[in-house]
Write an enzyme that holds these catalytic residues in place. Structure first.
Site, PDB file in Angstrom:
ATOM      1  N   SER A 204      67.334 -11.268 -31.074  1.00  0.00           N
ATOM      2  CA  SER A 204      68.169 -12.469 -31.071  1.00  0.00           C
ATOM      3  C   SER A 204      67.818 -13.384 -29.900  1.00  0.00           C
ATOM      4  O   SER A 204      68.152 -14.549 -29.916  1.00  0.00           O
ATOM      5  CB  SER A 204      69.641 -12.079 -30.999  1.00  0.00           C
TER       6      SER A 204
ATOM      7  N   TYR B  50      73.938 -12.610 -30.955  1.00  0.00           N
ATOM      8  CA  TYR B  50      74.368 -12.194 -32.290  1.00  0.00           C
ATOM      9  C   TYR B  50      75.633 -11.337 -32.238  1.00  0.00           C
ATOM     10  O   TYR B  50      76.347 -11.218 -33.223  1.00  0.00           O
ATOM     11  CB  TYR B  50      73.267 -11.376 -32.972  1.00  0.00           C
ATOM     12  N   GLY B  51      75.878 -10.714 -31.089  1.00  0.00           N
ATOM     13  CA  GLY B  51      76.934  -9.689 -30.990  1.00  0.00           C
ATOM     14  C   GLY B  51      78.305 -10.159 -31.426  1.00  0.00           C
ATOM     15  O   GLY B  51      79.129  -9.361 -31.868  1.00  0.00           O
TER      16      GLY B  51
ATOM     17  N   CYS C  93      70.234  -1.119 -24.885  1.00  0.00           N
ATOM     18  CA  CYS C  93      70.168  -2.584 -24.861  1.00  0.00           C
ATOM     19  C   CYS C  93      68.821  -2.933 -24.250  1.00  0.00           C
ATOM     20  O   CYS C  93      68.425  -2.341 -23.247  1.00  0.00           O
ATOM     21  CB  CYS C  93      71.301  -3.161 -24.019  1.00  0.00           C
ATOM     22  N   THR C  94      68.130  -3.880 -24.876  1.00  0.00           N
ATOM     23  CA  THR C  94      66.770  -4.183 -24.415  1.00  0.00           C
ATOM     24  C   THR C  94      66.736  -4.879 -23.049  1.00  0.00           C
ATOM     25  O   THR C  94      65.665  -5.037 -22.470  1.00  0.00           O
ATOM     26  CB  THR C  94      66.029  -5.039 -25.457  1.00  0.00           C
ATOM     27  N   HIS C  95      67.896  -5.273 -22.526  1.00  0.00           N
ATOM     28  CA  HIS C  95      67.903  -5.801 -21.156  1.00  0.00           C
ATOM     29  C   HIS C  95      67.879  -4.678 -20.107  1.00  0.00           C
ATOM     30  O   HIS C  95      67.484  -4.900 -18.970  1.00  0.00           O
ATOM     31  CB  HIS C  95      69.168  -6.629 -20.904  1.00  0.00           C
TER      32      HIS C  95
ATOM     33  N   CYS D 189      66.282  -5.559 -31.448  1.00  0.00           N
ATOM     34  CA  CYS D 189      67.616  -6.112 -31.176  1.00  0.00           C
ATOM     35  C   CYS D 189      68.612  -5.086 -31.666  1.00  0.00           C
ATOM     36  O   CYS D 189      68.602  -4.700 -32.839  1.00  0.00           O
ATOM     37  CB  CYS D 189      67.783  -7.423 -31.946  1.00  0.00           C
ATOM     38  N   ASN D 190      69.446  -4.621 -30.756  1.00  0.00           N
ATOM     39  CA  ASN D 190      70.395  -3.583 -31.137  1.00  0.00           C
ATOM     40  C   ASN D 190      71.382  -4.060 -32.180  1.00  0.00           C
ATOM     41  O   ASN D 190      71.743  -3.317 -33.089  1.00  0.00           O
ATOM     42  CB  ASN D 190      71.128  -3.084 -29.880  1.00  0.00           C
ATOM     43  N   THR D 191      71.835  -5.306 -32.059  1.00  0.00           N
ATOM     44  CA  THR D 191      72.826  -5.802 -33.012  1.00  0.00           C
ATOM     45  C   THR D 191      72.253  -5.843 -34.424  1.00  0.00           C
ATOM     46  O   THR D 191      72.879  -5.392 -35.381  1.00  0.00           O
ATOM     47  CB  THR D 191      73.309  -7.205 -32.599  1.00  0.00           C
TER      48      THR D 191
ATOM     49  N   GLU E 175      70.102 -11.164 -16.252  1.00  0.00           N
ATOM     50  CA  GLU E 175      69.636 -12.548 -16.382  1.00  0.00           C
ATOM     51  C   GLU E 175      69.800 -13.315 -15.060  1.00  0.00           C
ATOM     52  O   GLU E 175      69.073 -14.265 -14.796  1.00  0.00           O
ATOM     53  CB  GLU E 175      70.354 -13.249 -17.545  1.00  0.00           C
TER      54      GLU E 175
END
Lengths: 273, 273
Positions: B17, B48-49, B192-194, B79-81, B160
């Site tokens: 996303s 997207y969450g 989570c990809t972060h 993307c986890n969502t 971020e």
């Protein structure tokens, strides 16, 4: 410029990219309890801050047309990003008086500063847009105002996490505010509609000598002034109607929104724009 | 199921996303340096969450069709969502092998746990979806696995903000992780990809006895295994091509993306879906 169909019994339209504008609704409910309100939160497309100006203008235009179509007598842009980027294009479509959070907050800060040193905090998108600096510049007759800005990207997620008085929030706020406190400001504009929820903590950090400008409050006062001047205050004394529209999945909006509104949210309806 | 047009020289398609999937790109570049990659980040519609499942499936379908149209030989949902909500609908469109971060992470955790006690952290949307629990359940032959989840909503904004080793991040992580550390887990899925950017700090908090499952790494290893089994590894030894597409304003993506990728981003192109 005024639409001849506008009437004192029409509702006030308020819109935001998401949930933050509910602080404006809360301030309006307190100050103008007799007014009907229609709120639109564009939750399917939030956040606007990372989008291009063209996209933001297009989205803002769609929301404006939805609200105009419902006969609003006054339009309030309760979103800093849209105020910064799309004010003119909204104004061209609106055909009713328009108030935006940035002008309202800037005007209020100018009225309150004594030493002409103003601090501004907001999201990175709002701060980078320099929209508050531009609005202060437009209103500043003296040319003597000095303004100091700081982006505070973690405040929105902290508010949405509900950590309004958490020691982590305090540490982050101390770090964010240190440089502008050093500038000897006497007013601080809370340039994001999420930030009024952090008021007690922020007031504690900046100290009693700095007035916090809650732009939600500033917008509500401006709305009352304008409606009074135009003789458009709603004379009805009955129960005011408040309608809430979102563009996607209302669960998060409903859950987090109650903290913003300070009371339970009535029915939230989903629309597509 | 395989598209007959798939060939070993086709690129691998990766989508997310937004920006987080770049950690998957980084892991792929390290493990499969000869493969061409195409990345799509739907930055106009991130996050997207908060969106409804129908909307997420529609958006995921649009991205899938874009990538299939560019001849990818393998599709990675980074993307986890989307993995949680839209895996089946993506799979129905894909016509090439599909890997998603949730299955890859869950499988990797099961392979590594010794005491059958697995921790999972992620965004509220991912954790509430229970998708990791479901994937673990599907893979768990023994029926003896116990899993413990915790949503960590502030981690994405902290990453971020670039506060990867800030004392505030440490305090927040200690608070978030306390309850699952108490459960005596021996692996922790970074769902989570972060989160891979927080690995050193998180490892320090959970201690050396807990293995961190970096789902970006798990996806890259899974991709190598699948391509090897299908004899689809790219035999070319020349310079691999990496293309990056976003759906809006590439500035934030480019700036923040470099920290995710660990190197400068090449040209980023804007597409509309």
């Amino acid at each position: 410029m005024l639409d001849i169909s506008s009437s004192p019994v029409g509702p006030i339209g308020i819109f935001d990219s998401g949930i933050g504008g509910l602080t404006v609704v809360k301030a309006l409910m307190a100050l103008l309890p007799g007014e009907d309100l229609i709120y639109v939160g564009d939750t399917a497309r939030v956040p606007y801050g990372v989008k291009s100006p063209e996209t933001i203008r297009r989205y803002a235009g769609e929301i404006t047309e939805f609200l105009i179509g419902r006969g609003v007598k006054l339009l309030i842009v309760a979103c800093n990003t849209m105020s910064a980027v799309a004010r003119d294009s909204i104004s061209a479509l609106a055909r009713v008086p328009l108030i935006d959070v940035i002008e309202a907050g800037a005007a209020c800060a100018l009225a309150q500063t004594r030493n002409n040193r103003i601090g501004i905090i907001g999201t990175p998108a709002t701060i980078n847009s320099k929209a508050y600096l531009a609005a202060i510049g437009r209103f500043d007759g003296s040319g003597e105002i000095r303004a100091f800005s700081r982006a505070c990207p973690l405040f929105v997620p902290l508010v949405e996490e509900g950590w309004l008085d958490h020691r982590v929030t305090r540490l982050i706020a101390q770090e964010y505010l240190a440089s502008i406190i050093d500038e000897d400001i006497d007013v601080l504009i809370l340039g994001c509609t999420h930030y009024p929820l952090l008021k007690p903590l922020l007031q504690n950090i900046v100290g009693p000598g700095v007035a916090l400008i809650d732009s939600a409050q500033a917008v509500a006062e401006n709305a009352r002034r304008q409606l009074q001047a135009l003789q458009m205050l709603n004379p009805a004394s009955g129960k005011a109607q408040r309608d809430f529209f979102v563009t996607d999945a209302p669960d998060h909006f409903r859950r987090v929104g109650e903290a913003f509104l300070g009371q339970e949210l009535p029915q939230v309806r989903v629309i597509s724009l």
